[in-house]
Design an enzyme around this catalytic site. Sequence first.
Site, PDB file in Angstrom:
ATOM      1  N   TYR A 162      41.055  49.030  53.513  1.00  0.00           N
ATOM      2  CA  TYR A 162      39.937  49.722  54.178  1.00  0.00           C
ATOM      3  C   TYR A 162      39.604  49.035  55.506  1.00  0.00           C
ATOM      4  O   TYR A 162      39.506  49.688  56.553  1.00  0.00           O
ATOM      5  CB  TYR A 162      38.724  49.719  53.237  1.00  0.00           C
ATOM      6  CG  TYR A 162      37.473  50.325  53.813  1.00  0.00           C
ATOM      7  CD1 TYR A 162      37.310  51.702  53.858  1.00  0.00           C
ATOM      8  CD2 TYR A 162      36.436  49.524  54.301  1.00  0.00           C
ATOM      9  CE1 TYR A 162      36.154  52.266  54.384  1.00  0.00           C
ATOM     10  CE2 TYR A 162      35.283  50.071  54.826  1.00  0.00           C
ATOM     11  CZ  TYR A 162      35.137  51.448  54.865  1.00  0.00           C
ATOM     12  OH  TYR A 162      33.998  52.002  55.392  1.00  0.00           O
ATOM     13  N   LYS A 166      39.999  50.420  59.402  1.00  0.00           N
ATOM     14  CA  LYS A 166      38.842  50.570  60.293  1.00  0.00           C
ATOM     15  C   LYS A 166      39.012  49.736  61.569  1.00  0.00           C
ATOM     16  O   LYS A 166      38.562  50.132  62.642  1.00  0.00           O
ATOM     17  CB  LYS A 166      37.563  50.159  59.555  1.00  0.00           C
ATOM     18  CG  LYS A 166      37.176  51.115  58.425  1.00  0.00           C
ATOM     19  CD  LYS A 166      36.875  52.509  58.932  1.00  0.00           C
ATOM     20  CE  LYS A 166      36.248  53.380  57.855  1.00  0.00           C
ATOM     21  NZ  LYS A 166      35.853  54.696  58.343  1.00  0.00           N
TER      22      LYS A 166
HETATM   23  N1  LIG Z   1      28.241  53.886  53.254  1.00  0.00           N
HETATM   24  C1  LIG Z   1      28.436  52.768  53.925  1.00  0.00           C
HETATM   25  O1  LIG Z   1      27.830  51.727  53.645  1.00  0.00           O
HETATM   26  C2  LIG Z   1      29.427  52.737  55.058  1.00  0.00           C
HETATM   27  C3  LIG Z   1      29.548  51.549  55.792  1.00  0.00           C
HETATM   28  C4  LIG Z   1      30.436  51.494  56.835  1.00  0.00           C
HETATM   29  C5  LIG Z   1      31.195  52.610  57.169  1.00  0.00           C
HETATM   30  N2  LIG Z   1      31.078  53.744  56.430  1.00  0.00           N
HETATM   31  C6  LIG Z   1      31.928  54.860  56.827  1.00  0.00           C
HETATM   32  O2  LIG Z   1      31.122  56.013  57.004  1.00  0.00           O
HETATM   33  C7  LIG Z   1      31.900  57.176  56.767  1.00  0.00           C
HETATM   34  C8  LIG Z   1      31.180  58.085  55.789  1.00  0.00           C
HETATM   35  O3  LIG Z   1      30.966  57.371  54.596  1.00  0.00           O
HETATM   36  P1  LIG Z   1      29.838  57.766  53.553  1.00  0.00           P
HETATM   37  O4  LIG Z   1      29.257  56.499  53.080  1.00  0.00           O
HETATM   38  O5  LIG Z   1      28.972  58.827  54.131  1.00  0.00           O
HETATM   39  O6  LIG Z   1      30.789  58.328  52.378  1.00  0.00           O
HETATM   40  P2  LIG Z   1      30.615  59.562  51.368  1.00  0.00           P
HETATM   41  O7  LIG Z   1      31.576  59.295  50.260  1.00  0.00           O
HETATM   42  O8  LIG Z   1      29.183  59.815  51.064  1.00  0.00           O
HETATM   43  O9  LIG Z   1      31.187  60.762  52.219  1.00  0.00           O
HETATM   44  C9  LIG Z   1      32.533  60.788  52.593  1.00  0.00           C
HETATM   45  C10 LIG Z   1      32.977  62.236  52.646  1.00  0.00           C
HETATM   46  O10 LIG Z   1      34.333  62.260  53.116  1.00  0.00           O
HETATM   47  C11 LIG Z   1      35.039  63.215  52.360  1.00  0.00           C
HETATM   48  N3  LIG Z   1      36.469  62.912  52.376  1.00  0.00           N
HETATM   49  C12 LIG Z   1      37.135  61.970  51.670  1.00  0.00           C
HETATM   50  N4  LIG Z   1      38.451  62.042  51.931  1.00  0.00           N
HETATM   51  C13 LIG Z   1      38.618  63.067  52.816  1.00  0.00           C
HETATM   52  C14 LIG Z   1      39.745  63.656  53.434  1.00  0.00           C
HETATM   53  N5  LIG Z   1      40.996  63.216  53.192  1.00  0.00           N
HETATM   54  N6  LIG Z   1      39.548  64.687  54.299  1.00  0.00           N
HETATM   55  C15 LIG Z   1      38.306  65.149  54.535  1.00  0.00           C
HETATM   56  N7  LIG Z   1      37.193  64.655  53.951  1.00  0.00           N
HETATM   57  C16 LIG Z   1      37.355  63.620  53.100  1.00  0.00           C
HETATM   58  C17 LIG Z   1      34.454  63.123  50.956  1.00  0.00           C
HETATM   59  O11 LIG Z   1      34.704  64.304  50.208  1.00  0.00           O
HETATM   60  C18 LIG Z   1      32.971  62.910  51.269  1.00  0.00           C
HETATM   61  O12 LIG Z   1      32.270  64.135  51.346  1.00  0.00           O
HETATM   62  C19 LIG Z   1      33.258  56.683  56.280  1.00  0.00           C
HETATM   63  O13 LIG Z   1      34.146  56.646  57.377  1.00  0.00           O
HETATM   64  C20 LIG Z   1      32.962  55.285  55.796  1.00  0.00           C
HETATM   65  O14 LIG Z   1      34.098  54.442  55.848  1.00  0.00           O
HETATM   66  C21 LIG Z   1      30.213  53.832  55.390  1.00  0.00           C
END
Ligand SMILES: NC(=O)c1ccc[n+]([C@@H]2O[C@H](COP(=O)([O-])OP(=O)(O)OC[C@H]3O[C@@H](n4cnc5c(N)ncnc54)[C@H](O)[C@@H]3O)[C@@H](O)[C@H]2O)c1
Length: 269
Positions: A162, A166
């Site tokens: 991961y 990123k």
């Molecule tokens: N939540 C955190 O603490 C956090 C921290 C740093 C970065 N992020 C990043 O933020 C972004 C969103 O994360 P989140 O926490 O909202 O996650 P989440 O799981 O709530 O939402 C992610 C969404 O992406 C969709 N998804 C997964 N694989 C996919 C694919 N192949 N094609 C299209 N859609 C797909 C899922 O169905 C889901 O609806 C991600 O890039 C994650 O790495 C999140």
Amino acid sequence: MSEILSGKVAIVTGAGSGIGRATAQALARAGAAVVAADLDGGSAARVAQEIGAAGGRATGVRTDVAQEGDIRAMIETAVAEYGGIDILHNNAAASSPALMSRDRDIVSMDIEVWDEAFAVNLRGPMLGCKHAIPQMLKRGGGVIVNTSSASGLTGDVVRPAYGASKGGLGALTLYVATQYGKQGIRCNAIAPGVMETPALAANVSEEDIALYRRNHLTPRLGRPEDVAAAVVFLASPGAAFITGQVISVDGGLLSHHPTYAEFMRRTEG
Ligand SMILES: NC(=O)c1ccc[n+]([C@@H]2O[C@H](COP(=O)([O-])OP(=O)(O)OC[C@H]3O[C@@H](n4cnc5c(N)ncnc54)[C@H](O)[C@@H]3O)[C@@H](O)[C@H]2O)c1
């Protein structure tokens, strides 16, 4: 008063949940027409309905960002429904517990885990850029915002696939900004800290969440709306001179001395 993004067309990937859902809603509130794309077509459709019910314009599409054919179809939907593309938020990441729980360390890494993380988290955004940029150029430019992570800026004891994907997304951001800047494309990334989203609850224990909380400088952890507000700003004319940046929206997670949390705990007793 006219909305800051009125007349603009935006695509958000991973729009069915968490940060993507909040961003799709915020872009629509700012006046943009939104294509909400997600692997889970049902959740994409629900978010589009929510936006419509709130008075905005949105279309939900089922898209696997790792598949070039799906990305092409997502772009075609935006062009067919709304006439073009101005804003792309490459936000989807492979965050299922089934995958994340197997992303532990390099020596025991199943290559399928590594490849899946890179296919969704890095190839997906690259494909988004590849197919959105030609459409943006037809309109004289556009804005791309990638969702990276604090995990792409530091090393950690877990989730190397991961984190590396990123980190690569940060590099993709620099290359897109550099190669297309003179043609009016701006490309930035946001590196969130720990955000209270469904993915966090699914992948991180309560005990670890408490540890993360101690390492943020803000009283609370992040919320999807914190990233959404930054995306709207980066997409707006006010950010016209900001490009090629990885901007932390992380409550100061990466801004303090490594001993901070231990000292704070001692003070608290
Ligand atoms: N939540 C955190 O603490 C956090 C921290 C740093 C970065 N992020 C990043 O933020 C972004 C969103 O994360 P989140 O926490 O909202 O996650 P989440 O799981 O709530 O939402 C992610 C969404 O992406 C969709 N998804 C997964 N694989 C996919 C694919 N192949 N094609 C299209 N859609 C797909 C899922 O169905 C889901 O609806 C991600 O890039 C994650 O790495 C999140």
